[in-house]
Enzyme design. Structure first.
Site, PDB file in Angstrom:
ATOM      1  N   HIS A  42      18.588  45.449  10.193  1.00 29.49           N
ATOM      2  CA  HIS A  42      17.704  46.099   9.239  1.00 29.49           C
ATOM      3  C   HIS A  42      18.127  45.366   7.916  1.00 29.49           C
ATOM      4  O   HIS A  42      17.237  45.226   7.059  1.00 29.49           O
ATOM      5  CB  HIS A  42      18.107  47.607   9.264  1.00 29.49           C
ATOM      6  CG  HIS A  42      17.782  48.482   7.830  1.00 29.49           C
ATOM      7  ND1 HIS A  42      16.673  48.371   7.445  1.00 29.49           N
ATOM      8  CD2 HIS A  42      18.531  48.888   6.907  1.00 29.49           C
ATOM      9  CE1 HIS A  42      16.512  49.063   6.238  1.00 29.49           C
ATOM     10  NE2 HIS A  42      17.700  49.164   5.985  1.00 29.49           N
ATOM     11  N   HIS A  68      22.473  47.070   0.536  1.00 32.64           N
ATOM     12  CA  HIS A  68      21.907  48.142   0.009  1.00 32.64           C
ATOM     13  C   HIS A  68      22.322  49.534   0.496  1.00 32.64           C
ATOM     14  O   HIS A  68      22.177  50.388  -0.194  1.00 32.64           O
ATOM     15  CB  HIS A  68      20.609  48.067  -0.262  1.00 32.64           C
ATOM     16  CG  HIS A  68      19.735  48.187   1.388  1.00 32.64           C
ATOM     17  ND1 HIS A  68      19.494  47.323   2.264  1.00 32.64           N
ATOM     18  CD2 HIS A  68      19.161  49.507   1.959  1.00 32.64           C
ATOM     19  CE1 HIS A  68      18.878  47.608   3.246  1.00 32.64           C
ATOM     20  NE2 HIS A  68      18.857  48.964   3.103  1.00 32.64           N
ATOM     21  N   ASP A  69      22.842  49.433   1.877  1.00 29.14           N
ATOM     22  CA  ASP A  69      23.268  50.644   2.330  1.00 29.14           C
ATOM     23  C   ASP A  69      24.752  50.600   2.390  1.00 29.14           C
ATOM     24  O   ASP A  69      25.403  51.715   2.846  1.00 29.14           O
ATOM     25  CB  ASP A  69      22.727  50.824   3.809  1.00 29.14           C
ATOM     26  CG  ASP A  69      21.257  51.327   3.649  1.00 29.14           C
ATOM     27  OD1 ASP A  69      20.900  52.019   2.786  1.00 29.14           O
ATOM     28  OD2 ASP A  69      20.663  50.976   4.598  1.00 29.14           O
ATOM     29  N   GLU A  72      26.331  53.714   0.484  1.00 26.33           N
ATOM     30  CA  GLU A  72      25.659  54.945   0.870  1.00 26.33           C
ATOM     31  C   GLU A  72      26.168  55.330   2.367  1.00 26.33           C
ATOM     32  O   GLU A  72      26.312  56.511   2.820  1.00 26.33           O
ATOM     33  CB  GLU A  72      24.222  55.073   0.868  1.00 26.33           C
ATOM     34  CG  GLU A  72      23.326  56.128   1.297  1.00 26.33           C
ATOM     35  CD  GLU A  72      21.842  55.992   1.158  1.00 26.33           C
ATOM     36  OE1 GLU A  72      21.151  56.497   2.162  1.00 26.33           O
ATOM     37  OE2 GLU A  72      21.597  55.207   0.113  1.00 26.33           O
ATOM     38  N   ASP A  73      26.316  54.483   3.149  1.00 23.61           N
ATOM     39  CA  ASP A  73      26.287  54.611   4.601  1.00 23.61           C
ATOM     40  C   ASP A  73      27.889  54.431   5.214  1.00 23.61           C
ATOM     41  O   ASP A  73      28.083  54.348   6.351  1.00 23.61           O
ATOM     42  CB  ASP A  73      25.333  54.106   5.461  1.00 23.61           C
ATOM     43  CG  ASP A  73      24.093  54.488   5.373  1.00 23.61           C
ATOM     44  OD1 ASP A  73      23.958  55.730   4.844  1.00 23.61           O
ATOM     45  OD2 ASP A  73      23.052  53.870   5.651  1.00 23.61           O
ATOM     46  N   ASP A 132      13.522  47.653   1.853  1.00 25.35           N
ATOM     47  CA  ASP A 132      14.446  48.515   2.930  1.00 25.35           C
ATOM     48  C   ASP A 132      13.345  49.351   3.399  1.00 25.35           C
ATOM     49  O   ASP A 132      13.476  49.546   4.556  1.00 25.35           O
ATOM     50  CB  ASP A 132      15.331  48.999   1.827  1.00 25.35           C
ATOM     51  CG  ASP A 132      16.105  50.355   2.473  1.00 25.35           C
ATOM     52  OD1 ASP A 132      16.176  50.371   3.609  1.00 25.35           O
ATOM     53  OD2 ASP A 132      16.332  51.413   1.787  1.00 25.35           O
TER      54      ASP A 132
END
Length: 194
Positions: A42, A68-69, A72-73, A132
């Site tokens: 991804h 980008h994640d 957050e993840d 994204d």
């Protein structure tokens, strides 16, 4: 994919992108997407869209797309991103990172606030978000939960498609996507993009 980008991205920038990919792979580890594919696919797909379709060569935007994640993840902190990749990359990642709900705020309220905030994001952050979401929604029919498919389609039409209007390539892509996935609208009908 890296071999495909050597004509568009200078060698020193490719090295910087490699470092971001290694960092993301280390943090995301064995995470997978809802359909089971490795998470890193991804991240690389978002970069691929930016480089090959949109023509983005801004290395900070490309590194932010890979990262980008990560805040957050994973357990990675914004400070770790800033220390490793600098202020601009950290700011771009921050713009596209959904915050945890604050005290007294529901997850839905936090998500709505995050999506509304994106209307004021700098252009680089918008490019990351659009790439994204493109990666997420192009295979929306593979998500294991039908209700999530519908809600994600609706959210994308309501909150992300308007952000694409200032970027011709994304505007066109999302218009085609909206037609293709219109069956996910709640009532089974979908309006043509305006």
């Amino acid at each position: 994919m890296r071999e495909r980008w050597v004509r568009q991205i200078a060698d020193p920038d490719l090295v910087l992108l490699d470092e971001a990919v290694e960092f993301a792979v280390r943090w995301h580890g064995n995470q997978t997407r809802p359909a089971g594919e490795p998470y890193v696919e991804h991240l690389l797909e978002a970069v691929c869209v930016l480089v090959e379709a949109v023509g983005t060569t801004d290395i900070d935007v490309l590194r932010a797309a890979v990262l980008h994640d990560v805040v957050e993840d994973t357990e990675c902190s914004p400070e770790e991103v800033r220390e490793r990749f600098g202020d601009r990359v950290a700011v771009l990642v921050d713009w596209v990172t959904k915050p945890a709900p604050t005290e007294g705020q529901t997850r839905e309220e936090a998500r709505a606030a995050y999506l509304a905030r994106l209307q004021h994001a700098p252009d680089g952050a918008l490019l990351v978000k659009l790439a994204d979401r493109l990666s997420n929604v192009q295979r929306l029919d593979t998500h294991p939960r039908p209700a999530k498919r519908r809600s994600y389609y609706q959210e994308t039409v309501r909150s992300i498609v308007p952000l694409a209007q200032s970027h011709p390539w994304f505007r066109q892509w999302y218009a085609v996507w909206r037609e293709t996935f219109g069956h996910l609208a709640v009532d089974g009908a979908h309006a043509r993009p305006q």
